[in-house]
Design a protein around this motif. Structure first.
Motif, PDB file in Angstrom:
ATOM      1  N   HIS A   1       0.806  -1.232   0.000  1.00 42.22           N
ATOM      2  CA  HIS A   1       0.000   0.000   0.000  1.00 42.22           C
ATOM      3  C   HIS A   1       0.833   1.272   0.000  1.00 42.22           C
ATOM      4  CE1 HIS A   1      -3.079  -3.001   0.934  1.00 42.22           C
ATOM      5  NE2 HIS A   1      -3.719  -2.257   0.064  1.00 42.22           N
TER       6      HIS A   1
ATOM      7  N   CYS B   1      -4.549   2.229   6.602  1.00 39.57           N
ATOM      8  CA  CYS B   1      -3.915   3.266   5.772  1.00 39.57           C
ATOM      9  C   CYS B   1      -4.840   3.763   4.675  1.00 39.57           C
ATOM     10  CB  CYS B   1      -2.618   2.732   5.182  1.00 39.57           C
ATOM     11  SG  CYS B   1      -2.824   1.247   4.202  1.00 39.57           S
TER      12      CYS B   1
ATOM     13  N   CYS C   1      -1.948  -0.668  12.483  1.00 39.92           N
ATOM     14  CA  CYS C   1      -2.669  -1.371  11.420  1.00 39.92           C
ATOM     15  C   CYS C   1      -3.881  -2.127  11.957  1.00 39.92           C
ATOM     16  CB  CYS C   1      -1.737  -2.345  10.723  1.00 39.92           C
ATOM     17  SG  CYS C   1      -0.445  -1.530   9.784  1.00 39.92           S
TER      18      CYS C   1
ATOM     19  N   CYS D   1      -6.951  -4.267  10.324  1.00 38.36           N
ATOM     20  CA  CYS D   1      -6.809  -4.339   8.868  1.00 38.36           C
ATOM     21  C   CYS D   1      -6.251  -5.693   8.466  1.00 38.36           C
ATOM     22  CB  CYS D   1      -5.900  -3.233   8.355  1.00 38.36           C
ATOM     23  SG  CYS D   1      -5.572  -3.365   6.600  1.00 38.36           S
TER      24      CYS D   1
HETATM   25  S1  SF4 Z   1      -1.728  -3.754   7.269  1.00 38.67           S
HETATM   26 FE1  SF4 Z   1      -3.437  -2.546   6.565  1.00 38.67          FE
HETATM   27  S2  SF4 Z   1      -3.188  -0.581   7.536  1.00 38.67           S
HETATM   28 FE2  SF4 Z   1      -1.241  -1.616   7.688  1.00 38.67          FE
HETATM   29  S3  SF4 Z   1      -0.102  -0.910   5.934  1.00 38.67           S
HETATM   30 FE3  SF4 Z   1      -1.059  -2.845   5.351  1.00 38.67          FE
HETATM   31  S4  SF4 Z   1      -3.015  -2.277   4.442  1.00 38.67           S
HETATM   32 FE4  SF4 Z   1      -2.236  -0.495   5.537  1.00 38.67          FE
END
Ligand code: SF4
Lengths: 208, 475
Positions: B135, B352, B412, B415
């Motif tokens: 991401h 995120c 995070c 997520c």
């Molecule tokens: S785990 Fe989720 S919040 Fe963390 S960087 Fe990856 S997608 Fe983004």
């Protein structure tokens, strides 16, 4: 990294699209600080029930596929996260080659970096190879990177494409970093270009 | 740098300005301006450096933060999970050994790497930015070329400050017109993914363009670029404009004074030229987008909230039909059922994709004066310590707490369920994150992706519903 030249092995058919990296290795197994040891949890959700017993209907729990070194799937293999744990898990399970009509970019890259050869081939050919794979333990595929062909059990050959640079790195088992470091002079002169003067540095004490 | 007079895209320009050298068969050594490091995908890279006696070439272009593993509850206690603790301690040891700037857990600025980078001005327009996390595309909202890399590449960047890559293809997704009420950046992006599919962007970098994209604030643009990877693209970006410059100005690590003005001139020159060639072009009408949710286990399984779940009998391809059936079974849904009205157990506002101040405001606007439905667990996980602090200064924490939400620390969190915030088997969650894969938020958990406003609406109603209906009611 281990060299990849030629591989004759059992192939496991997984006729599914969009096999994502969370399926290949669920996030709860990412807490390792090593590259090895992830094979036992590859495809954990499909491979084991809630008590940790093997699910007999999952292909990698069946003979001869528990010894597979080649995996054949449908489109968009490895979509999802950038986690290199996915190829590490496959490699640790014993997979050295993955064949699919298409791959997710980062996963595709990550395979090469770990000595796994990803081969994109049209869906019809993947279907044929899956049929070969379903014939069981006497039915092995040969993947010959030198000649860029797959040899089917009936002797027929299927040509495949591979980026020449990547092929070279795999055949020789080379590490990218050493190669790039040989270009140190060019990197240094790039860093001193006046047009890059606006790029700020981050000093260690300023981050808190 | 190749000098060319033919019109170039935003991506082409950033790319050209970072090519150190073209090596064999078009592969380039591409210089990296910013390398963001977190605890999950870096330990093996640092170990690799140590084993080969290599150093970090540019610690002053590298920044580390902990986010994936961290508890989002009380942080005064030590981290319970030994493996999470080990990963965090390993990062701390590595940043100390290699001299890398680091936001530790106790930092007021700690948060999700893709929230912290832009917020601090560490990520800037025109830069190449990488991180061992897919991401990373989020930072493309600034008009930078930002993409996720694997751990071997993390090691490569640490050692050489470059990566080896071939240029991607150019794709432009234009969203023209004005979105209707209740339609957010998340709905725009879900609509795009629904249209082009999760492999639609494979091999491409997507430039998001059109009036509806230009109208978005930076948080919205980050939401869109964040999910480029769910559209299969290597990266997503938006041309830097006055909105971008206003956002960047004054950030702690952004250029200051005259240097800032000079940088702005450069950034302005990056916009795609008239007539630049795009390998693929897609256009969406903003007016046609309505608040959306996902029904299945792939981000392309998108439905407008007034839509119905598909049926395997709708499609001719047997493999696709089997996949729909499998997704229905996994999600516990019936073919053809209306998606609105599906009861939820958990609501997660964070990640995120949607954990910035603007996202929390949008959720608070729905929640204000209402209460979380009976039996629903609802949580807010701000994207960074600074977001949390700013939200508290506006009293948003009170809005959420009064309504029965949990108000947590940055990370995070749910997520990906690496920390204790996880769905239990069978639980159904309205989530503002980006992935609804099987097991993503916990083994056998069921995820419906949606915007913060839609997630907030689901929390107060107890089921997936159209946020626009709530807007009509007076509370
Ligand atoms: S785990 Fe989720 S919040 Fe963390 S960087 Fe990856 S997608 Fe983004």
């Amino acid at each position: 990294m281990d060299k990849f030249t030629e591989l004759t092995a059992i192939a496991a058919p997984m006729p599914t699209e969009n096999i994502d990296t969370d399926q290949i290795i669920p996030a709860r197994f990412l807490k390792t600080i090593q590259r090895t040891g992830l094979g036992k949890n590859a495809f954990a959700a499909q491979r084991y029930d809630a008590d940790g017993n093997e699910k007999p209907d999952f292909v990698l729990n069946q003979e001869p596929y528990r010894h597979a070194e080649i995996l054949i799937t449908y489109d968009n293999l490895g979509c999802g996260s950038s986690r290199e744990h996915a190829p590490w898990a496959l490699l640790d399970f014993g997979i050295r080659c993955v064949i699919a009509p298409s791959f997710a970019d980062i996963f595709f890259n990550n395979c090469f970096k770990n000595g796994i050869l990803p081969i994109p081939l049209p869906r019809e050919i993947c279907d044929e190879l899956m049929d070969d794979a379903r014939q069981g333990s006497n039915s092995r595929l040969t993947v010959d990177l030198e000649r860029q062909v797959i040899v089917r059990p009936n002797g027929e050959t299927i040509a495949f494409e591979v980026d020449p640079f990547r092929r070279h790195m795999l055949l020789e088992g080379l590490d990218d970093i050493g190669q790039t470091m040989a270009h140190d002079t060019e990197i240094s002169s790039f860093e001193h270009r006046p047009s890059r003067a606006w790029v700020p540095s981050i000093t260690i004490g300023t981050v808190k | 740098m190749p000098v060319t007079n033919s019109p170039r895209t935003l991506f082409d320009k950033i790319w050209d300005d970072h090519v150190v050298e073209r090596i064999e068969d078009g592969t380039c050594i591409l210089y990296i301006d910013r390398h963001l490091v977190h605890e999950v995908t870096s330990p093996q890279a640092f170990e690799g450096l140590r084993l080969s006696g290599r150093r970090v070439r540019r610690p002053d272009a590298t920044v580390a933060v902990v986010d994936h593993n961290v508890p989002t509850s009380d942080r005064s206690k030590p981290i319970e999970e030994p493996q999470s603790r080990l990963q965090i301690e390993t990062l701390e040891k590595n940043v100390a050994e290699f001299g890398i700037p680091y936001f530790p857990l106790r930092s007021a600025s700690q948060g999700i790497v893709h929230v912290v980078g832009p917020e601090q001005g560490i990520s800037l327009p025109g830069m190449t930015i990488v991180c061992g996390d897919s991401h990373t595309s989020t930072h493309g909202a600034l008009g930078s070329l930002a993409f996720g890399i694997g751990t071997s590449e993390v090691e490569h960047v640490l050692a050489t400050q470059t990566i080896l890559q071939k240029p991607a293809k150019n794709m432009r997704v234009s969203v023209e017109g004005k979105v209707g009420p209740g339609v957010t950046a998340k709905d725009i992006m879900l609509a795009i993914i629904g249209r082009i599919g999760t492999a639609g962007g494979t091999g491409h970098v997507i430039e998001f363009a059109g009036s509806a994209i230009r109208d978005l604030d930076m948080a919205g643009r980050m939401t869109v670029c964040n999910m480029s990877i769910e559209a299969g693209a290597r990266a997503g970006l938006v041309a830097p404009d006055e909105t971008t410059f206003a956002y960047v100005k004054g950030r702690p690590f952004a250029p200051k004074g005259e240097a800032f003005d000079q940088a702005c001139d450069y950034w302005r020159s990056l916009a795609s030229d008239e007539g630049a060639y795009f390998d693929t072009e897609v256009t969406l009408a903003a007016e046609e987008i309505i608040p959306s949710v996902t029904w299945g286990t792939s981000p392309q399984d998108v439905l407008p909230i007034d839509g119905s779940v598909p049926s395997p009998s709708d499609v001719a391809d047997p493999a696709r039909a089997a996949q729909i059936q499998r997704a229905l079974d996994y999600m516990g849904l019936e073919a053809g059922q209306k998606i609105a009205g599906t009861p939820v157990d958990v609501v997660f506002i964070g990640s995120c994709t949607n954990s910035r101040l603007e996202d929390l405001r949008a959720a608070a606007d729905v929640v204000r004066g209402r209460h979380v439905a009976e039996g629903v667990r609802a949580m807010i996980v701000p994207g960074s310590g600074l977001v949390k602090h700013a939200a508290e200064a506006e009293g948003l924490d009170k809005v959420f707490l009064d309504a029965g939400f949990e108000w947590r620390e940055a990370g995070c969190s749910m997520c990906l369920g690496m920390n204790p915030d996880r769905l239990t088997p069978g639980q159904r969650c309205a989530s503002t994150s980006n992935r609804n894969f099987e097991g993503r938020q916990g083994p056998d958990g069921r995820t419906h992706l949606c915007s913060p406003a839609m997630a907030a609406a689901a929390a107060v109603r107890g089921h997936l519903c159209d946020v626009r209906e709530l807007a009509k009611e007076t509370v």
